[in-house]
Design an enzyme around this catalytic site. Sequence first.
Site, PDB file in Angstrom:
ATOM      1  N   GLU A   1      35.575  77.375  28.353  1.00 56.18           N
ATOM      2  CA  GLU A   1      36.773  78.165  28.066  1.00 56.18           C
ATOM      3  C   GLU A   1      37.072  78.183  26.573  1.00 56.18           C
ATOM      4  OE1 GLU A   1      37.462  80.443  30.432  1.00 56.18           O
ATOM      5  OE2 GLU A   1      37.606  78.694  31.723  1.00 56.18           O
ATOM      6  N   HIS A   2      37.317  79.389  26.049  1.00 57.69           N
ATOM      7  CA  HIS A   2      37.609  79.626  24.636  1.00 57.69           C
ATOM      8  C   HIS A   2      36.436  79.221  23.735  1.00 57.69           C
ATOM      9  CE1 HIS A   2      41.914  80.861  24.763  1.00 57.69           C
ATOM     10  NE2 HIS A   2      41.829  80.265  25.944  1.00 57.69           N
TER      11      HIS A   2
ATOM     12  N   ASP B   1      33.689  81.346  23.815  1.00 53.12           N
ATOM     13  CA  ASP B   1      32.943  82.581  23.579  1.00 53.12           C
ATOM     14  C   ASP B   1      33.176  83.138  22.177  1.00 53.12           C
ATOM     15  OD1 ASP B   1      35.553  83.285  24.252  1.00 53.12           O
ATOM     16  OD2 ASP B   1      34.984  84.897  25.624  1.00 53.12           O
TER      17      ASP B   1
ATOM     18  N   SER C   1      44.668 105.974  39.807  1.00 53.57           N
ATOM     19  CA  SER C   1      44.347 104.665  40.372  1.00 53.57           C
ATOM     20  C   SER C   1      45.284 104.342  41.515  1.00 53.57           C
ATOM     21  CB  SER C   1      44.456 103.584  39.294  1.00 53.57           C
ATOM     22  OG  SER C   1      45.809 103.235  39.088  1.00 53.57           O
TER      23      SER C   1
ATOM     24  N   GLY D   1      43.814  85.944  35.792  1.00 51.46           N
ATOM     25  CA  GLY D   1      42.808  85.341  34.934  1.00 51.46           C
ATOM     26  C   GLY D   1      41.393  85.513  35.441  1.00 51.46           C
TER      27      GLY D   1
ATOM     28  N   SER E   1      39.814  88.504  35.117  1.00 57.51           N
ATOM     29  CA  SER E   1      39.282  89.593  34.302  1.00 57.51           C
ATOM     30  C   SER E   1      39.274  90.948  34.997  1.00 57.51           C
ATOM     31  CB  SER E   1      37.878  89.253  33.803  1.00 57.51           C
ATOM     32  OG  SER E   1      37.568  89.998  32.668  1.00 57.51           O
TER      33      SER E   1
ATOM     34  N   GLU F   1      38.167  96.791  24.420  1.00 56.29           N
ATOM     35  CA  GLU F   1      39.311  95.902  24.656  1.00 56.29           C
ATOM     36  C   GLU F   1      39.848  95.317  23.350  1.00 56.29           C
ATOM     37  OE1 GLU F   1      40.823  92.473  27.731  1.00 56.29           O
ATOM     38  OE2 GLU F   1      39.116  93.746  28.176  1.00 56.29           O
TER      39      GLU F   1
ATOM     40  N   ASP G   1      33.767  88.109  29.391  1.00 52.87           N
ATOM     41  CA  ASP G   1      34.266  88.823  30.558  1.00 52.87           C
ATOM     42  C   ASP G   1      33.413  90.044  30.870  1.00 52.87           C
ATOM     43  OD1 ASP G   1      36.227  86.930  30.510  1.00 52.87           O
ATOM     44  OD2 ASP G   1      37.821  88.263  29.833  1.00 52.87           O
TER      45      ASP G   1
END
Length: 378
Positions: free
Chosen positions: A31-32, A34, A65, A119, A121, A155, A167
């Site tokens: 986690e964190h 990337d 949607s 969380g 994605s 993004e 992600d």
Amino acid sequence: MTDASAAFVAAFAGEPAGRWAAPGRVNLIGEHTDYNDGFVLPFALGQRVVAAAARSPEPGWTVCSDFAPEPVTFTSTEIGAVQGWAAYVAGVVWALHDAGFEVPPARIAITSDVPVGAGVSSSAALESAVLTALVDLGGLDLPVAARPALAQRAENVYVGAPTGIMDQSASIRCEQGRALFLDCRTLEVEQIPFDLAAAGLAILIINSNAPHQHVDGEYGARRRSCEEAARILGVPALRDVHPGELDEALTKLDDEVMRRRVRHVVTEDQRVLDTVEQLRAGRIREIGPLMTASHASMRDDFEITVPEVDVAVRAALAAGAYGARMTGGGFGGCVLALIDADRAEATTAAVERAYAEHGFTAPTTWSATPGPGATRLP
């Protein structure tokens, strides 16, 4: 989940040319890491965003949607002004244009069973489904390996969320029954066997139902802190700080908060490598302590957990889980618990009791099986 083809027919009074799907993801560990050029190990969920699409006879793009009441239409001259959920679609069109592709005008109907705000994605799944559809509709020469970076650019630059490439890589490149070992610097991938059923195990996903939002100051603050630490330490990224050099590196940092951030990233990268080693050897149960150590690091050093996820981790471990950790960017979202396959109900009940004792909104749970990445559906 509403059938995307039916939604397309209802919205556009015609049949789609096809349906394209992309999954949500959970990160098994890493986690964190990337955006610090490090290592991650996500796998794709069975929950997917599906885009039913066809070329449009009119210029521009119209998207509807099942989670918004009105369709959104934009042209190439209006592309910079799209807001809300449709910005993720417009961002993909913008990123393709910016990369020099001629994007076909299209009508797109979106359906999804990927939980929003959990969380897992949902945004990358939306981007990846739309990107896959537009590439096919336009016959665009965009190799699969190059697609995550383009979706990430949509993004980061268009939407304004400073996420790493994990992600989109997971949503596009994962394979059934495997976890995706991704080197976020080189973008090299290895498909790591992750056959839970054969080992008599399961991954229980516990949605904390605590609010989860990436486009905010906290995520960006963590990233800026890591980048500033790398600058002070004179390395390209925190990935370049070896665990054996960590103590010496920390003495070069005056800020205690920054030291904690660095310690998390460096040790988390090593936990990913250790997890991959265990999985290559078929020792799935042995990754449990690594998962739990990852959670402690996120809680104490990176400070991105919230009470709901901490309670879920403690309750799952007390109920016999081999390991448990929050997954995702933090400040809400989901917990993963590695459990015996026949312990899902008992673990869920234990977490529910703990939530009730703390007065939290009840969690939702499901068992996850590693699934495939983005694809055109039959």
